[in-house]
Design a protein around this motif. Structure first.
Motif, short mmCIF file in Angstrom:
data_model
loop_
_atom_site.label_atom_id
_atom_site.label_comp_id
_atom_site.label_asym_id
_atom_site.label_seq_id
_atom_site.Cartn_x
_atom_site.Cartn_y
_atom_site.Cartn_z
N GLY A 59 0.81 -1.22 0.00
CA GLY A 59 0.00 0.00 0.00
C GLY A 59 0.84 1.27 0.00
O GLY A 59 0.44 2.28 -0.59
N THR A 60 1.99 1.22 0.65
CA THR A 60 2.87 2.40 0.71
C THR A 60 3.34 2.77 -0.70
O THR A 60 3.26 3.93 -1.12
N ASP A 152 -6.44 7.34 0.55
CA ASP A 152 -5.71 6.28 1.22
C ASP A 152 -6.77 5.30 1.73
O ASP A 152 -7.38 5.50 2.79
N GLN A 155 -7.20 0.90 4.67
CA GLN A 155 -7.98 0.24 5.74
C GLN A 155 -9.44 0.06 5.35
O GLN A 155 -10.25 -0.31 6.21
N SER A 176 -4.03 -1.44 0.58
CA SER A 176 -3.05 -2.39 1.12
C SER A 176 -3.75 -3.72 1.34
O SER A 176 -4.89 -3.75 1.82
N LYS A 181 -5.47 -6.63 7.02
CA LYS A 181 -6.47 -5.74 6.41
C LYS A 181 -7.78 -6.48 6.13
O LYS A 181 -7.84 -7.70 6.16
C1 LIG Z 1 -3.73 4.15 6.51
C2 LIG Z 1 -2.64 3.32 5.90
N1 LIG Z 1 -1.96 3.80 4.85
C3 LIG Z 1 -0.98 3.08 4.26
C4 LIG Z 1 -0.64 1.84 4.71
C5 LIG Z 1 0.50 1.13 4.06
O1 LIG Z 1 0.19 -0.12 3.53
P1 LIG Z 1 1.32 -1.24 3.42
O2 LIG Z 1 1.61 -1.73 4.78
O3 LIG Z 1 0.70 -2.30 2.54
O4 LIG Z 1 2.51 -0.62 2.76
C6 LIG Z 1 -1.35 1.28 5.80
C7 LIG Z 1 -1.13 -0.07 6.33
O5 LIG Z 1 -0.21 -0.62 6.67
C8 LIG Z 1 -2.35 2.05 6.41
O6 LIG Z 1 -3.02 1.58 7.47
#
Ligand SMILES: Cc1ncc(COP(=O)(O)O)c(C=O)c1O
Length: 346
Positions: A59-60, A152, A155, A176, A181
């Motif tokens: 997700g990042t 974003d 969640q 993500s 999740k």
């Molecule tokens: C609000 C939010 N943004 C971004 C992310 C990033 O996702 P990821 O861990 O898959 O990189 C997360 C979760 O980890 C999140 O809760």
């Protein structure tokens, strides 16, 4: 006292189907950008009601790549909440942008049109509302600013606002599929969704080192793809998402019915929202049970250290507690939690 698990999600009922899905991928020897990813991208886009889904590594990366695909360039400001997971801001910085933090509404934990307005400057080039804890931020209200909106939605898989799914509300969204999740995969995974053909095309280029054809590199991108095994697993689990979220909403309704609101401040869904209750987060003083989220909000993290004045964010950070939530939470477990809250809050 009976122990109630904080996350009550189990993949055990899907073990056989997940194992079959992985076994289907192995002999093909296509592990990256093959038919499973393509099929999942189509299925998830159709589920959300958007034109495109681009599978990415997490997700990042989804947030970073989507910001760049939306045209964010070094020096641009991006308005976002501070009461979120650190990755929301980290992704903007990786894209070369400056995160500018806005406050939230204490009841919904989401940004509002007023909190965003206060953070805007002539350098603001995008807004990143976060559907925190599964509650959709009021994205349509933010249209009045005329700026690109990146949701974003990490969640919020399966949440919706006025019948439109989270992920289809803004100009683009990032998801993500981290194992905790609402729609999990079996490791790291993520996706970008958008209706915009050009944004989708640029995201596809950026996830593959800035190349369309794997031999000519037209910009500096990333190595960030959803892999075939994860996509195969997600294709097994996506059809379960609505059922799981319905059970999460039933658990939230049970908390209210059993009288939790007499002891703590309950979370409020955004007007017109179907909350996905990724987490069930209440507020209260002296509530030692459960886990508090984002106790040090992003703007006060050492790597960020912004001097933004965000009173509702500070209050949420200090008083929030996540109570057990998941598709398998039983009414008996809900009663146990409410009794525990009653004994701690008196
Ligand atoms: C609000 C939010 N943004 C971004 C992310 C990033 O996702 P990821 O861990 O898959 O990189 C997360 C979760 O980890 C999140 O809760």
């Amino acid at each position: 006292m009976t122990e109630v698990p904080l996350f009550a999600t189990s993949l055990a009922p899907y073990n056989d189907r997940l194992t079959e899905a992985i076994a289907r991928v192995i002999p093909t020897r296509r592990f990256i950008l093959g038919p499973e990813v393509e099929a999942f991208e189509r299925e998830f886009a159709d589920y959300l009601g958007v034109g495109h889904c681009v599978g990415v590594g997490n997700g990042t990366d989804g947030l970073t790549i989507a910001l760049r695909a939306l045209g964010i360039a070094p020096g641009d400001e991006v308005v976002m909440p501070s009461f979120t997971f650190y990755a929301t801001a980290e992704a903007a910085i990786t894209a070369g942008a400056k995160p500018v933090f806005c406050d939230i509404d204490l009841d919904t934990f989401c940004v509002t049109v007023d909190t965003v307005r206060e953070a805007l400057t002539p350098r603001t080039k995008a807004i990143v509302p976060v559907h925190l804890f599964g509650n959709p931020a009021p994205v349509p209200d933010l249209r009045e600013f005329g700026l690109p909106i990146l949701e974003d939605a990490a969640q919020a898989a399966g949440a919706s606002l006025d019948g439109v799914k989270a992920g289809a509300l803004g100009d683009a969204a990032a998801f993500s599929f981290f194992p905790s999740k609402n729609l999990p995969c079996l490791g790291d995974g993520g996706a970008i969704t958008t209706d915009d053909d050009d944004v989708a095309e640029r995201a596809r280029v950026l996830r593959f080192h800035g190349s369309k054809d794997k031999s000519t590199f037209i910009e500096v991108g990333y190595n960030s793809r959803l892999d075939e095994v994860q996509a195969a697993a997600l294709r097994v689990l996506l059809p379960e998402l609505d059922g799981w979220n319905a059970k999460r909403r039933e658990a939230a309704a049970a908390y209210e019915r059993v009288g939790l609101g007499e002891h703590v401040t309950l979370p409020k869904a955004t007007d017109g929202a179907q909350h996905a209750y990724h987490l069930y987060v209440v507020r209260g003083e002296n509530l030692p049970l459960g886990r508090g989220y984002y106790r040090v909000p992003v703007h006060r993290q050492p790597a960020i250290a912004s001097d933004a004045d965000l009173p509702a964010t500070e209050e949420a950070a200090r008083t929030n507690v996540a109570l057990p939530m998941g598709p398998e939470l039983t009414e008996d477990q809900v009663r146990t939690v409410v009794e525990a809250c009653a004994s701690r809050s008196t």
